[in-house]
Enzyme design. Structure first.
Site, short mmCIF file in Angstrom:
data_model
loop_
_atom_site.label_atom_id
_atom_site.label_comp_id
_atom_site.label_asym_id
_atom_site.label_seq_id
_atom_site.Cartn_x
_atom_site.Cartn_y
_atom_site.Cartn_z
N HIS A 185 -40.11 -37.60 -86.56
CA HIS A 185 -40.25 -36.48 -87.50
C HIS A 185 -41.69 -36.08 -87.78
CE1 HIS A 185 -36.01 -37.15 -87.59
NE2 HIS A 185 -35.99 -35.86 -87.72
N GLU A 427 -24.72 -33.68 -80.71
CA GLU A 427 -25.83 -34.61 -80.50
C GLU A 427 -25.33 -36.03 -80.26
OE1 GLU A 427 -28.47 -34.40 -83.90
OE2 GLU A 427 -26.80 -34.19 -85.30
N ASP A 451 -31.33 -36.30 -80.46
CA ASP A 451 -30.38 -37.40 -80.65
C ASP A 451 -29.47 -37.56 -79.44
OD1 ASP A 451 -30.97 -38.64 -83.11
OD2 ASP A 451 -30.30 -36.84 -84.15
N CYS A 498 -31.04 -26.80 -80.29
CA CYS A 498 -32.13 -26.84 -81.26
C CYS A 498 -32.94 -28.12 -81.14
CB CYS A 498 -31.59 -26.68 -82.68
SG CYS A 498 -30.44 -27.96 -83.13
C1 PEP Z 1 -31.68 -33.24 -82.59
O1 PEP Z 1 -31.19 -34.36 -82.78
O2 PEP Z 1 -31.92 -32.78 -81.45
C2 PEP Z 1 -32.02 -32.39 -83.71
C3 PEP Z 1 -32.37 -31.13 -83.54
O3 PEP Z 1 -31.99 -32.94 -84.96
P1 PEP Z 1 -33.12 -33.90 -85.55
O4 PEP Z 1 -34.29 -33.86 -84.60
O5 PEP Z 1 -33.46 -33.37 -86.88
O6 PEP Z 1 -32.41 -35.19 -85.57
MG MG Z 2 -30.42 -34.94 -84.71
#
Ligand code: PEP
Ligand code: MG
Length: 566
Positions: A185, A427, A451, A498
């Site tokens: 993150h 995911e 994920d 995404c």
């Molecule tokens: C993902 O897992 O690709 C996603 C977009 O969510 P995050 O990165 O917030 O887990």
């Molecule tokens: Mg995710």
């Protein structure tokens, strides 16, 4: 030179600002009382000034209530009883000021902690905080505070939390962390702040000293400490070339995302809050494909109320001016914790009680968020999606709660939009392989490759040791992406992505070929992706993708793509 993972592109040349709590070591010494008292008074003055300064800077972003803690600290630092006790110990025992401060502080902390009163017990924490600062000032140690950075710096830290990154000001030209991967993150935050970052740079905490000159090449994932003048000049030229390339892409800001043979896709941005909307629009984003609402929760000291959330969603929908906004419901757990909520102890939090699993258990939290979203729906084009869906039953249960809250709001006379789409993140591999069944019930899919890759390759996305398994080009991943898109299209639904893969330039031809409808990425990747899309033929990309998924390795896939597009 240290190697890490390029997490947010760019080149930064600045001084190291090291985010590390100092170790305070105190030894009892015989000392001259007059000199020690003078030293103590000076350190106490500095401590009060430090707190005043931090409070002043914090007042620009914190509420009155949140600022109260600084007043409590100032009161403590000005408490005549505290300084009288320390001074009397210095004079009577003829000891050093730091030793007297520590001894008196420990006694007071023990007394306050043993009191049968919450308010008094909290004061113990204030004494700890203030006397820690006082001891550091006595020993000439610096306590780092990101909000106080006042010269061009690259922040060096073991890791940065979302609240750390929220404190970065314009002097922070980038950051380098010892742990993390491309999809951790802190990396995602760096991209939304549009500052270069290198993560997973092991050895950086040992090698970099506060004030060193640092060159961070976040295009290659390299960090150089105290390089010579010629090297600095080489990297200054590289930084300039990068800035020029970025500028040149701006002509594509208002261009349509259409392939050379007329196939249009949507290029959207990922955001963590209303303040990121501007970045998406400035970079030519056609919508928001992922609003990570967990940041509303992580940047708060309580579960955000329905009204607080409503205001945030309204601001984003209004800011995007009718363009599509996909809001993901609370995705907490894994590496995303809350200061005010205790998660169960688990061996593998990434596989545990998180995201939709937590929301279906704590429906009070979930319902509050859904109500806020449904109320905000009249301010734009809202799509809601649920994270970490593994089974059709989970989707059904979540959707049923959404429907109940929507019906309740309507019966309360609240105006709600009648075109809210309700979809899900794909995911977890279980969802990808069963996509055609999910597509009968979900309005859309958004593939979360961060994920999806982590779970498919069984490789923790936070671990730099297994980051080589983050392989978006692996045919296994391409096959899951294909199953998801095909599943959606079979039922006449749209499929987006995404995860970070959507913004990888070499992934764009493959995804276009597999039929992806919407690509959502960090705002800074949008224009590069548009350059790719507008220079490709969809028909050619279909052939490329068909060939790629028959290959055996990620390297073979990448070589194939490069041979066609470079
Ligand atoms: C993902 O897992 O690709 C996603 C977009 O969510 P995050 O990165 O917030 O887990
Ligand atoms: Mg995710």
């Amino acid at each position: 030179m240290l190697k890490g993972i390029a997490a947010s592109s760019g080149v930064a040349i600045a001084k190291v600002y090291k985010l590390e709590q100092p170790t305070v070591e105190i030894v009892k010494k015989d000392a001259d009382p007059a000199a020690e008292v003078a030293k103590f008074n000076e350190a106490l003055e500095k401590t009060k000034n430090d707190i005043e300064r931090i409070k002043e800077i914090a007042s620009k972003r914190l509420s009155e209530e949140e600022l109260a803690v600084f007043d409590a600290h100032l009161m403590m630092a000005s408490d005549p009883d505290l300084s009288a006790q320390i001074i009397s110990m210095i004079e009577n025992d003829k000891v050093n000021a730091d030793y007297a401060t520590e001894t008196v502080a420990n006694q007071m902390i023990m007394i306050f902690e043993s009191m049968d009163n919450d308010y008094m017990r909290e004061r113990a924490a204030d004494i700890k905080d203030v006397t820690f600062r006082l001891k550091c000032n006595l020993l000439g140690l610096m306590i780092p505070d990101l909000s106080l950075i006042n010269e061009d710096s690259v922040v060096v830290a073991y890791d940065l939390t979302p609240s750390d990154t929220a404190q970065l000001n314009t002097y922070a030209k980038g950051f380098a962390t010892a742990i993390g991967g491309r999809t951790s993150h802190s990396a995602i935050m760096a991209r939304s702040l549009e500052i270069p970052a290198v993560v997973g740079c092991s050895g950086i905490m040992e090698e970099a000293k506060h004030g060193d000159v640092i060159v961070m090449d976040a295009l290659e994932g390299e960090v150089l400490l105290n390089p010579d003048e010629a090297t600095i000049q080489k990297y200054e030229a590289k930084a300039k070339a990068y800035a020029e390339e970025k500028e040149a892409l701006k002509v594509l800001k208002t261009a349509k995302s259409v392939s050379t043979d007329g196939h249009q896709v949507e290029l959207a941005g990922n955001i963590g809050g209303a303040k990121d909307v501007e970045g998406v629009l400035n970079n030519g984003g056609e919508g928001v494909g992922l609003f990570r609402t967990e940041f509303l929760y992580m940047n708060s000291d309580h579960f955000p109320t329905e009204d607080e959330q409503f205001e945030a969603y309204k601001e984003v929908l209004t800011g995007m001016g009718g363009r599509k906004v996909v809001v993901r419901t609370l995705d907490i757990g894994g590496d995303k914790k809350l200061s005010y909520f205790e998660f169960p102890e688990e061996m593998n939090p990434f596989l545990g009680y998180r995201a939709i699993r937590l929301c279906l258990d704590r429906t009070d939290i979930f319902r509050t968020q859904l109500r806020a979203l449904i109320r905000a729906s009249v301010y734009g084009k809202l799509c809601i999606m649920f994270p970490m869906i593994a089974t059709v039953k989970e989707f059904r249960d979540a959707k049923a709660i959404f429907n109940e809250e929507k019906a309740k709001l309507i019966s309360e006379g609240v105006k709600v939009a009648d075109n809210i789409e309700v979809g899900m993140m794909v995911e977890i591999p279980a969802a990808a392989v069963n996509a055609d069944n999910f597509a009968k019930e979900a309005d859309f899919f958004s593939i979360g490759t961060n994920d999806l890759i982590q779970y498919t390759m069984a490789a923790d996305r936070m671990s730099e040791h297994v980051s080589y398994l983050y392989q978006p080009y692996n045919p296994s991943i391409l096959r899951l992406v294909k199953a998801t898109i095909d599943g959606a299209h079979k039922e006449g639904k749209w499929a987006g992505m995404c995860g970070e893969m959507a913004g990888e330039p070499y992934a764009v031809p493959l995804l276009l070929g597999l039929g992806l409808d919407e690509f959502s990425m960090s705002a800074t990747s949008i224009l590069k992706a548009r350059k790719m899309v507008t220079s490709l033929s969809k028909a050619e990309c279909e052939k490329l993708a068909a060939e790629a998924i028959q290959l055996s390795t990620a390297e073979e896939v990448l070589d194939l793509v490069k041979s066609k597009v470079d």
